[in-house]
Design a protein around this motif. Structure first.
Motif, PDB file in Angstrom:
ATOM      1  N   ALA A 419       0.824  -1.205   0.000  1.00  0.00           N
ATOM      2  CA  ALA A 419       0.000   0.000   0.000  1.00  0.00           C
ATOM      3  C   ALA A 419       0.860   1.258   0.000  1.00  0.00           C
ATOM      4  O   ALA A 419       0.541   2.235  -0.685  1.00  0.00           O
ATOM      5  CB  ALA A 419      -0.938  -0.009   1.207  1.00  0.00           C
ATOM      6  N   LEU A 420       1.967   1.261   0.771  1.00  0.00           N
ATOM      7  CA  LEU A 420       2.820   2.446   0.822  1.00  0.00           C
ATOM      8  C   LEU A 420       3.422   2.743  -0.541  1.00  0.00           C
ATOM      9  O   LEU A 420       3.430   3.899  -0.988  1.00  0.00           O
ATOM     10  CB  LEU A 420       3.927   2.241   1.865  1.00  0.00           C
ATOM     11  N   ALA A 421       3.928   1.700  -1.215  1.00  0.00           N
ATOM     12  CA  ALA A 421       4.498   1.922  -2.549  1.00  0.00           C
ATOM     13  C   ALA A 421       3.431   2.445  -3.510  1.00  0.00           C
ATOM     14  O   ALA A 421       3.688   3.361  -4.313  1.00  0.00           O
ATOM     15  CB  ALA A 421       5.098   0.612  -3.074  1.00  0.00           C
ATOM     16  N   THR A 422       2.221   1.898  -3.427  1.00  0.00           N
ATOM     17  CA  THR A 422       1.142   2.347  -4.312  1.00  0.00           C
ATOM     18  C   THR A 422       0.766   3.790  -4.029  1.00  0.00           C
ATOM     19  O   THR A 422       0.600   4.610  -4.955  1.00  0.00           O
ATOM     20  CB  THR A 422      -0.088   1.438  -4.142  1.00  0.00           C
ATOM     21  N   GLU A 423       0.605   4.160  -2.750  1.00  0.00           N
ATOM     22  CA  GLU A 423       0.203   5.521  -2.399  1.00  0.00           C
ATOM     23  C   GLU A 423       1.287   6.534  -2.752  1.00  0.00           C
ATOM     24  O   GLU A 423       0.991   7.670  -3.125  1.00  0.00           O
ATOM     25  CB  GLU A 423      -0.129   5.596  -0.902  1.00  0.00           C
ATOM     26  N   LEU A 424       2.563   6.157  -2.622  1.00  0.00           N
ATOM     27  CA  LEU A 424       3.641   7.071  -3.032  1.00  0.00           C
ATOM     28  C   LEU A 424       3.573   7.367  -4.524  1.00  0.00           C
ATOM     29  O   LEU A 424       3.735   8.526  -4.958  1.00  0.00           O
ATOM     30  CB  LEU A 424       5.000   6.454  -2.668  1.00  0.00           C
ATOM     31  N   ARG A 425       3.320   6.328  -5.334  1.00  0.00           N
ATOM     32  CA  ARG A 425       3.211   6.563  -6.778  1.00  0.00           C
ATOM     33  C   ARG A 425       1.997   7.418  -7.099  1.00  0.00           C
ATOM     34  O   ARG A 425       2.072   8.321  -7.937  1.00  0.00           O
ATOM     35  CB  ARG A 425       3.133   5.209  -7.504  1.00  0.00           C
TER      36      ARG A 425
END
Length: 573
Positions: A419-425
């Motif tokens: 989720a963190l990687a997705t939200e950063l993108r």
């Protein structure tokens, strides 16, 4: 000639059961040459297989030894860089100085240096500096842990400027790998203390990736001093190597061999072969243990194949075997042809049922089966469809469970990382801010010690429910980061909003009034570190986690039960 063969194979021999045809054939053919050749081939193949395994396993353990050394050297290089750094050298100078205020400030500074150096390394679970008296320089360390580290330092041999690796009981029955390095002042080469780094065994699991000797072999690293298994290719609990293996290792080390191939009988009364190789500058050895029974299984298979091929070739050379083969193969060919037609969808074709042998019985049974095939086909398709839908539902449930923490019901670490990687993108594409809240329950170990682990688990579940209620949007994610730490991803949140949300969480947890007699606040409280930033395409998840983790460290350092914003901006409850 052809008519005579047909008469013998299709008429006369078909009246005799197949087993009696084969028995008569075996009586006529001597099997002694085949048995002798098979035994010779078995012995030669066994030796060849053992030699192949010996050569390959020796290469593997040597390569693993080198790979392990490289991973250890990575940590050693980091420790050497820290030990020689001006920052640590100056702090240690102040610590030993006569100015008590500067010495006290140096204690805190040393803890900060360790956190800055190893805080981003997930595989480092403990890091301490010990002074010349082998006392841990950390005002917040628990006394039993400090005494355990000090005892380990006292047991260390003369380091002579080199790091020393050993096994270390990290508490709760868990073993870690510990590295000790002597720190010396660069100005006068006098001793300044010791650097202690605790490393999780999982850090070394990757050296086993892609390595499979087959034959049910196991690869592990063992300490030659006490036989303790340091790390192995199967993720199991701590243990010791087989006593017989330890004796073989001791005998090999007595001959000062860096690598060896030995045989021993294990505690399970089974014979084993083991390849061993030293890990330089340590008392550790890489061991590859292979069961002899598994090793010889392939050899026996090869032996059986050799005997079967020899028997077939010898039988084919005889006229009688040709006649018997014809009596069997012709009806079977017709049966196979009909089977292929049935497989293609034509279930109405039938097999000729002439004769009274087993093939004729098989043909009759096949005809009965073909008659039922069409009736069962539609029922089977319906059942497959039902099972497929049930399997899809089960897979969806399993996927949900794999992303959920079993204790608290919130997302687990794996789901959080995704989720963190997705939200950063997403934040980088939409040019919207992103906030990360890292929460730690204050004095939770003391709470566990006083009230018990069941009360501790219930406390974590209550905190998780508070965090879920605090999530304002569907895009917010609450996850258990590990132990008593939780983390919240808040999309489209500026620093002010993130701090306010964190304060609300701290207030809500305090308002629960969960008694905590060992806390200065009297109740369960929490410290929160906040990272709020505007991500771009180059913002890595590790950077956001590091900011939040450092802010959480400052929150705990400043007294706990408070919120701290990363980049040294502090907001106190």
């Amino acid at each position: 000639m052809r008519k005579r063969l047909d008469f013998l194979s299709l008429n006369f021999l078909r009246k005799i059961e197949i087993r009696y045809r084969l028995i008569n054939c075996f009586i006529l053919v001597s099997l002694l040459p085949l048995l002798i050749s098979g035994l010779l081939a078995y012995g030669e193949t066994s030796s060849a297989t053992q030699e192949k395994v010996r050569v390959y396993s020796m290469q593997v353990v040597k390569q693993i030894s080198q790979n392990l050394l490289l991973r250890m050297e990575k940590i050693e290089d980091t420790s050497e860089e820290l030990a020689l750094s001006d920052r640590l050298q100056n702090l240690l100078t102040d610590y030993y100085g006569s100015d008590e205020a500067a010495s006290a400030q140096a204690r805190s500074g040393i803890s900060k240096v360790l956190l800055d150096s190893y805080g981003s390394f997930p595989y480092v679970n403990q890091k301490y500096i010990l002074d010349r008296k082998r006392q841990v320089i950390d005002p917040q360390i628990f006394a039993p842990l400090a005494n355990s580290v000090a005892r380990l330092a006292e047991e260390a041999p003369d380091l002579n400027g080199r790091p020393w690796w050993t096994l270390y009981n990290a508490g709760h029955g868990q073993r870690s790998l510990a590295m000790l390095r002597e720190i010396r002042f660069t100005g006068n080469n006098r001793s300044a203390g010791l650097l202690f780094v605790g490393v999780r065994p999982s850090y070394f699991f990757r050296i086993f990736e892609g390595i499979d000797l087959g034959y049910d072999s196991s690869i592990f690293i063992v300490d030659a001093n006490d036989g303790a298994i340091v790390v192995q290719n199967r993720e199991t609990g701590p243990g010791n190597a087989d006593p017989a293996l330890q004796q073989g290792i001791a005998a090999s080390l007595a001959q000062k061999r860096d690598a060896d191939f030995i045989a021993y009988t294990g505690a399970d009364k089974m014979p084993y072969y083991a390849a061993i190789a030293r890990v330089p500058h340590t008392s550790w050895l890489v061991v590859s243990a292979t069961p002899s029974d598994k090793l010889n299984a392939d050899t026996r298979s090869v032996r059986n194949k050799i005997l079967g091929i020899g028997l077939l070739c010898f039988a084919v050379s005889l006229l009688l075997s040709a006649i018997i083969a014809r009596s069997i193969t012709q009806p079977l060919k017709r049966l196979v042809m009909v089977m292929k037609e049935t497989e293609s969808g034509n279930s109405r074709i039938r097999v000729e049922q002439a004769g009274s042998d087993e093939i004729a019985v098989l043909a009759r049974k096949f005809n009965e089966m073909a008659s039922k095939l069409h009736q069962n086909k539609e029922q089977l398709e319906d059942q497959v469809a039902v099972r497929t839908r049930e399997l899809e539902r089960a897979n969806r449930k399993l996927e949900a469970l794999s992303a959920t923490d079993g204790l608290t019901g919130v997302a687990n670490r794996r789901r959080f990382d995704e989720a963190l990687a997705t939200e950063l993108r997403r934040a980088a594409r939409s040019n919207k801010p992103l906030a990360l809240l890292m929460l730690d329950v204050d004095y939770f170990k003391k709470y566990n010690d006083r009230y018990g682990h069941q009360a501790g688990d219930e406390c974590l579940r209550i905190v998780a429910r508070v965090l879920q209620k605090s999530s304002r949007r569907a895009t917010d994610l609450v996850a258990r980061y590990g132990g008593e730490e939780f983390i919240i991803v808040v999309a489209e949140s500026d620093p002010g909003g993130a701090i306010q949300q964190a304060e609300n969480i701290c207030d809500a947890i305090f308002e629960l009034k969960i008694p905590h007699a060992d806390s200065p606040f009297g109740y369960i409280t929490a410290s929160i570190g906040v990272a709020a930033l505007q991500p771009d395409d180059h913002t890595a998840p590790e950077r956001v986690l590091r900011i939040a983790d450092q802010a959480l460290y400052h929150a705990k350092y400043q007294g706990r039960n408070r919120v701290v914003l990363g980049s040294d901006t502090v907001h106190t409850l």
